[in-house]
Design a protein around this motif. Structure first.
Motif, mmCIF file in Angstrom:
data_model
loop_
_atom_site.group_PDB
_atom_site.id
_atom_site.type_symbol
_atom_site.label_atom_id
_atom_site.label_comp_id
_atom_site.label_asym_id
_atom_site.label_seq_id
_atom_site.Cartn_x
_atom_site.Cartn_y
_atom_site.Cartn_z
ATOM 1 N N ASN A 150 -0.244 1.650 -10.249
ATOM 2 C CA ASN A 150 -0.673 1.070 -8.392
ATOM 3 C C ASN A 150 -0.350 -0.376 -8.312
ATOM 4 O O ASN A 150 -0.109 -0.698 -7.463
ATOM 5 C CB ASN A 150 -1.776 1.717 -7.911
ATOM 6 N N GLY A 179 -4.150 -2.712 -3.644
ATOM 7 C CA GLY A 179 -5.504 -1.704 -4.184
ATOM 8 C C GLY A 179 -6.261 -2.331 -5.437
ATOM 9 O O GLY A 179 -7.279 -1.613 -5.651
ATOM 10 N N TYR A 207 -8.709 -2.846 0.517
ATOM 11 C CA TYR A 207 -7.189 -2.579 0.712
ATOM 12 C C TYR A 207 -7.079 -1.587 0.637
ATOM 13 O O TYR A 207 -6.077 -0.436 0.596
ATOM 14 C CB TYR A 207 -6.553 -3.019 -0.135
ATOM 15 N N ARG A 208 -8.001 -0.352 0.045
ATOM 16 C CA ARG A 208 -7.809 0.857 0.144
ATOM 17 C C ARG A 208 -8.262 2.101 1.217
ATOM 18 O O ARG A 208 -8.679 3.389 0.910
ATOM 19 C CB ARG A 208 -8.500 2.240 -1.329
ATOM 20 N N ASP A 212 0.804 -1.454 -0.169
ATOM 21 C CA ASP A 212 0.294 0.479 0.322
ATOM 22 C C ASP A 212 0.799 1.039 -0.275
ATOM 23 O O ASP A 212 0.212 2.847 -0.073
ATOM 24 C CB ASP A 212 -0.917 0.315 1.255
ATOM 25 N N CYS A 213 1.905 1.320 -0.649
ATOM 26 C CA CYS A 213 2.755 2.235 -0.272
ATOM 27 C C CYS A 213 2.402 3.756 -0.947
ATOM 28 O O CYS A 213 2.444 3.004 -2.293
ATOM 29 C CB CYS A 213 4.393 2.358 0.063
ATOM 30 N N ASP A 214 3.048 4.456 -1.146
ATOM 31 C CA ASP A 214 3.740 5.851 -2.442
ATOM 32 C C ASP A 214 4.385 4.728 -2.995
ATOM 33 O O ASP A 214 5.337 4.880 -2.762
ATOM 34 C CB ASP A 214 3.716 6.439 -1.752
ATOM 35 N N TYR A 267 -11.700 -6.408 -9.265
ATOM 36 C CA TYR A 267 -13.176 -5.644 -10.563
ATOM 37 C C TYR A 267 -12.485 -4.715 -11.502
ATOM 38 O O TYR A 267 -13.055 -3.870 -12.423
ATOM 39 C CB TYR A 267 -14.068 -5.150 -9.728
ATOM 40 N N ARG A 268 -11.391 -4.519 -11.379
ATOM 41 C CA ARG A 268 -10.354 -3.456 -12.612
ATOM 42 C C ARG A 268 -9.751 -3.958 -13.663
ATOM 43 O O ARG A 268 -8.981 -3.807 -14.294
ATOM 44 C CB ARG A 268 -9.666 -2.852 -11.840
ATOM 45 N N ILE A 290 -3.522 -7.140 -5.189
ATOM 46 C CA ILE A 290 -4.178 -7.010 -4.810
ATOM 47 C C ILE A 290 -4.695 -6.025 -3.200
ATOM 48 O O ILE A 290 -5.198 -5.501 -3.020
ATOM 49 C CB ILE A 290 -5.436 -8.000 -4.437
ATOM 50 N N LYS A 291 -3.430 -6.625 -2.647
ATOM 51 C CA LYS A 291 -3.463 -6.179 -1.483
ATOM 52 C C LYS A 291 -3.049 -4.634 -1.797
ATOM 53 O O LYS A 291 -2.278 -3.875 -0.649
ATOM 54 C CB LYS A 291 -1.977 -6.380 -0.471
ATOM 55 N N GLU A 343 -0.542 8.393 2.155
ATOM 56 C CA GLU A 343 0.988 7.924 3.078
ATOM 57 C C GLU A 343 1.354 8.922 4.197
ATOM 58 O O GLU A 343 1.449 8.356 5.708
ATOM 59 C CB GLU A 343 1.678 7.377 2.657
ATOM 60 N N SER A 385 -8.171 -3.713 -7.578
ATOM 61 C CA SER A 385 -8.936 -4.419 -7.625
ATOM 62 C C SER A 385 -9.145 -5.064 -8.782
ATOM 63 O O SER A 385 -9.043 -5.000 -9.568
ATOM 64 C CB SER A 385 -10.245 -3.448 -6.857
ATOM 65 N N LYS A 388 -10.164 -5.083 -16.504
ATOM 66 C CA LYS A 388 -11.252 -4.212 -17.191
ATOM 67 C C LYS A 388 -10.313 -3.227 -18.118
ATOM 68 O O LYS A 388 -9.547 -2.779 -18.094
ATOM 69 C CB LYS A 388 -12.035 -4.250 -17.259
ATOM 70 N N GLU A 440 -16.872 -11.993 -19.408
ATOM 71 C CA GLU A 440 -16.538 -12.100 -18.384
ATOM 72 C C GLU A 440 -15.326 -13.681 -17.748
ATOM 73 O O GLU A 440 -14.749 -13.423 -17.784
ATOM 74 C CB GLU A 440 -17.003 -11.350 -17.745
ATOM 75 N N GLU A 477 -13.722 1.871 -20.710
ATOM 76 C CA GLU A 477 -15.137 2.198 -21.186
ATOM 77 C C GLU A 477 -15.271 1.956 -22.840
ATOM 78 O O GLU A 477 -16.002 0.445 -23.164
ATOM 79 C CB GLU A 477 -16.177 2.905 -20.484
ATOM 80 N N SER A 530 -10.878 -0.736 -3.881
ATOM 81 C CA SER A 530 -10.618 -2.565 -3.306
ATOM 82 C C SER A 530 -11.247 -2.058 -1.480
ATOM 83 O O SER A 530 -10.522 -0.692 -1.266
ATOM 84 C CB SER A 530 -9.673 -2.352 -3.598
#
Lengths: 568, 568
Positions: free
Chosen positions: A81, A532, B536-537, A43-45, A536-537, A529-530, B542, A534, A539, A560, A542, B534
């Motif tokens: 990210n 962030g 995770y977000r 989750d770091c920057d 669900y992204r 995933i960790k 930070e 997801s 994809k 899908e 659009e 997510s």
């Protein structure tokens, strides 16, 4: 067994570590991703102090086999990210591998916000302030200055103004034996290097050599692979003459050539941008022009070129397919000279040509430049050099550019620009862009080579195809191989298991070799995933689902549950 | 049972629907979120044709109880990419509720990219092209022109230039009975309205009335609530005199007042920005200045004000705490006059003052303006009016601004700017910003009022506190209540169950009432997850974890398992 050089840019210190047992058979992407997974908080920057930049030759890097000395660079990507690996040719992988250096890990950030040069000779590391003349210097000037100082056989990795200014489309440059620039182009690795305060890494040629478990055994297999590569009509001749641009006409023919900001899949002037035209130009113009140029020591494929202007003076090396597609047809340029000029400028800024082709396409749509107009496109690139607000928007990649400019159509997946195969007309690549932990990245499992097995426009079989390609490509990325070497390696996979055995003494089955790719993809996805990013992204943007692409009229309509098959 | 007006901006058509049974007891946020959940594909482009804008009065909107006529606006947020509900006072909720209109759903997008005005009278809808004079008109001019045309008792919702230009920090404006502007401020709802081609919605006063199940019963409870609200020292007196700004000194005292781009939690000039100073100014300057102004019909709290300049002429109405914190102390302004001027400009552009305070703070850090300098800050806001590239960067909110400007510190959570309580010194709000489906939103469960029960600096109890507050606030948002009405309602919760019964005939237990909030939070979170926001977000930017905040020296250090307790 190999060592790791760990460099802390806060303390300006370096240390040498024996590599962990479990890293022993990892190299390239497998090793960079594993170290990121093990050491970087998801989750770091990406541009903060907790991210790390990992540089690793492939497992077979520096050996006698052709095309295996690509250098992998890994980090958390400021563009997607998620986790990122980007690789290129050049000298550095060979030098590191031959000194038994499995990876360089750069961590921390200087507190003074200054830029530094890291000198490496064998295991010795020296961190010195970057010379004032290098400040915001372009990548051409930077590499020239450093080659002048360190000699022609020094291997240089550096960033341009874009990386120094921490723009998310910045790439890392790697020099080859001629001082030409190769690119770890994608995902903003250059911004991470910039955020570490590293302008350049100079690895001196210490003339080390690979320690083989069985040298003769290895050389026998390597000779066989090299011979087959030369005999293969695709790699043996076409690449030497036409380079990667050999596919321009073929991609255009299936209607997947990004044209005018992904509005069309075919370009009426495609033949003017083709590999054949490139070869013709080089033949006609002579001078410094050249095809059949290798990008790393010992490569027999030699897909590189030096593209000359009308007077025979080099414009750029190496003019490649992806650049021609994104900066050429996608921006409406009808002539390779224009593409070469823009290519040179993007290179000098230290940016990714794919991302910038997407960015400029969106900027043109927003009225900031014109299709096929060098001047207005160069003016936009100059904004990046000036580090102006507009320049910072563009240099931060296509998603930010699209959002700022209010674009409805942003050619991206997971925040990264789409490469030179429109996902609507080459649906296997659509699945790849959507599911790869790398985001929209053609090198992670390009389906174009499989177009005769799986219908590029079909809704079926794309998931399994992509899954298979992703596993194989991730494995090749880990061994250090160039994608173009895959022919003989996949035809007789014992070449892979044999080379690993003769190098390391480890007897793996071919399934265990593919496991390197599978495990890497698994931990990359877990990291994402960790972080962030997801599921669900998984994809595309659009518009790829709703806007029909001429001439095929295709949309990205893979179901899908078919797309999901590609996920490891 | 209530009706829904469904408006399609592609077809420029409207239809009337009976409300579904399962929507019967939903209103406000519960209804907007439920309709978004049921009808909007979670993965859609928030500014694309598949998103919808839903407008709904609370369940108790338009009734005789004080402070229950807030209007909720819902959509998928272009700022957070998750679900969004934003609410405000004004006339419109009352008018809609009194005609039995439970919601307006606006869908589709005009193909001509033009702006329209939607006229609504009772159930009749008329969609007309917006007058040329309204094009990019500020919100003050827009509302004046529309009031001139439709009369002072028309309820207007509109957007300013920011919304028309689809900037992600754009808000939706709602007029009150004096033609003053109220704001559905957060999350970029104005950009969604702009993307639907809707410049304004005019709801005429058709003088409808609420159909109560038991009118007398309701009035009895309502009178009791209203009386208690007036008797409560906090609401009864302090709000009327000092408005929401009454807490400036108290937030400053606990060290949670955002100051100079969130670098400090206390401001030496805080008392100059306090509610007491505001009241003093109004008293001294007289003229148009006023405190104790209600924002919706029948509200007895009357926390609004008209802030006058030295000559007694109105600068802005209503100067509120969040604006004072973000545009005042956070930008280093020492005088309310400066805050009021910037407030007016941000209002006129149709932007969210919280988001813009965060944006300007980051821009100041990047050297684009100066702390405490009106001129340079107004110049930046003027870039937004010009719709310049810089303006588009700023108008797109603090995350994009921070990324483009290369900021290391971006005061945001889930892409939305942090409100006027630094999460390090009021950790319950840190938990809220991290876990609320709304992103960093103080109205979703502000812990400031609980500072005497739970230590604002403590690492414990913050999860349960926030969970409880989020459930209660989501329920109030669904009933249409202002947060400031919570005192008597929570003290005797039978007021809530009774009012619902006397209005609808439905006997709910208080737990069933809270279920409205719980269920809403659940579907909001589910929508977000499917939208790719997510779990995770569930984090803050930070720097809140690593940078100590003077004077308390606090960081946001609530353990993850404590933060997670707040998740429904």
């Amino acid at each position: 067994m190999g060592k790791i050089i760990r460099i802390n840019m806060k303390a300006k210190s370096a240390s040498l570590e024996e590599i962990k047992m479990e890293y022993k058979l990892l190299g390239g992407r497998a090793l960079t991703s594993r170290i990121i997974y093990d050491e970087v908080p998801a989750d770091c920057d990406p541009l903060g102090e907790k991210n790390k930049l990992v540089i690793a030759p492939g497992l077979l890097g520096g050996t006698a086999v052709s095309s295996a000395s690509r250098i992998s660079v890994g980090c958390k990507s400021p563009l997607t990210n998620g986790i990122k690996e980007s690789n290129s040719g050049g000298l550095v992988a060979t030098y590191l591998a031959r000194e038994g250096i499995k990876a360089i890990i750069i961590e921390g950030q200087p507190e003074d916000d200054k830029m530094y040069v890291i000198e490496i000779e064998k295991e010795k590391v020296n961190i010195i302030p970057a010379d004032e003349s290098l400040k915001n210097a372009g990548t051409y000037e930077t590499t020239e200055r450093l080659i002048k100082k360190y000699g022609k056989d020094a291997a240089i990795m550096c960033i341009g103004p874009a990386g120094e200014n921490k723009m998310r489309a910045a790439s890392i440059i790697v020099t080859d034996h001629n001082g030409e620039l190769k690119f770890c182009a994608r995902g903003g690795t250059g911004a991470v290097m910039g955020s570490k305060g590293v302008k350049a890494i100079v690895v001196k040629n210490s003339r080390g050599s690979i320690t083989y478990f069985d040298r003769e055994g290895f050389l026998n297999v390597a000779r066989r692979v090299n011979k087959e590569l030369m005999a293969d009509p695709k790699t043996g001749d076409a690449y030497k003459k036409y380079g990667t641009a050999q596919i321009v006409n073929a991609v255009n023919a299936i209607g997947a050539l990004p044209t005018k900001n992904f509005r069309f899949g075919a370009f009426e002037h495609a033949s003017n941008l083709s590999g054949e035209k490139l070869y013709e130009r080089v033949q006609e113009r002579k001078g410094e022009g050249k095809t059949g140029v290798p990008c790393m020591p010992g490569c027999v494929i030699q897909c590189g070129n030096i593209y000359p202007d009308k007077e025979g003076n080099k414009i750029v090396s190496n003019l490649q397919y992806e650049t021609i597609a994104l900066v050429g047809s996608n921006l409406g340029f009808e002539d390779l000279d224009s593409v070469a000029k823009l290519n040179k400028e993007i290179n000098d800024l230290g940016l990714d040509t794919i991302e910038m082709g997407c960015v400029l396409g969106v900027a043109i749509d927003a009225g900031l430049a014109k299709f096929g107009d060098e001047e207005s496109c160069l003016a936009l690139l100059n904004e990046i050099r000036k580090n102006s607000i507009l320049g910072r928007v563009l240099g931060n990649g296509v998603e930010i550019t699209g959002k700022v400019l209010g674009a409805k159509r942003i050619p991206e997946a997971k925040g990264q620009g789409i490469p030179g195969y429109d996902p609507r007309a080459l649906k296997g690549n659509g699945v790849l862009y959507a599911t790869s932990p790398m985001g929209a990245d053609h090198t992670a499992g390009n389906a174009f080579g499989s177009r005769n097995e799986v219908n590029p426009l079909g809704r079926e079989k794309q998931g399994d195809l992509s899954r298979n390609l992703q596993i194989r490509m991730t494995t090749l990325d880990s061994l250090g191989f160039c994608i173009f070497a895959r022919g003989p390696l996949f035809k007789d996979t014992s070449t892979l298991t044999d080379m690993i055995y003769y190098l390391t003494g480890e007897k793996l089955t071919i399934d265990q070799v593919w496991e390197i790719g599978i495990n890497t993809l698994k931990i990359e996805r877990e990291f994402n995933i960790k972080a962030g990013v997801s599921p669900y992204r998984d994809k595309l943007n659009e518009f790829f689902y709703s806007e029909a692409l001429p001439p095929t009229g295709a949309t990205f309509d893979v179901p899908e549950n078919e797309v999901e098959k590609a996920i490891i």
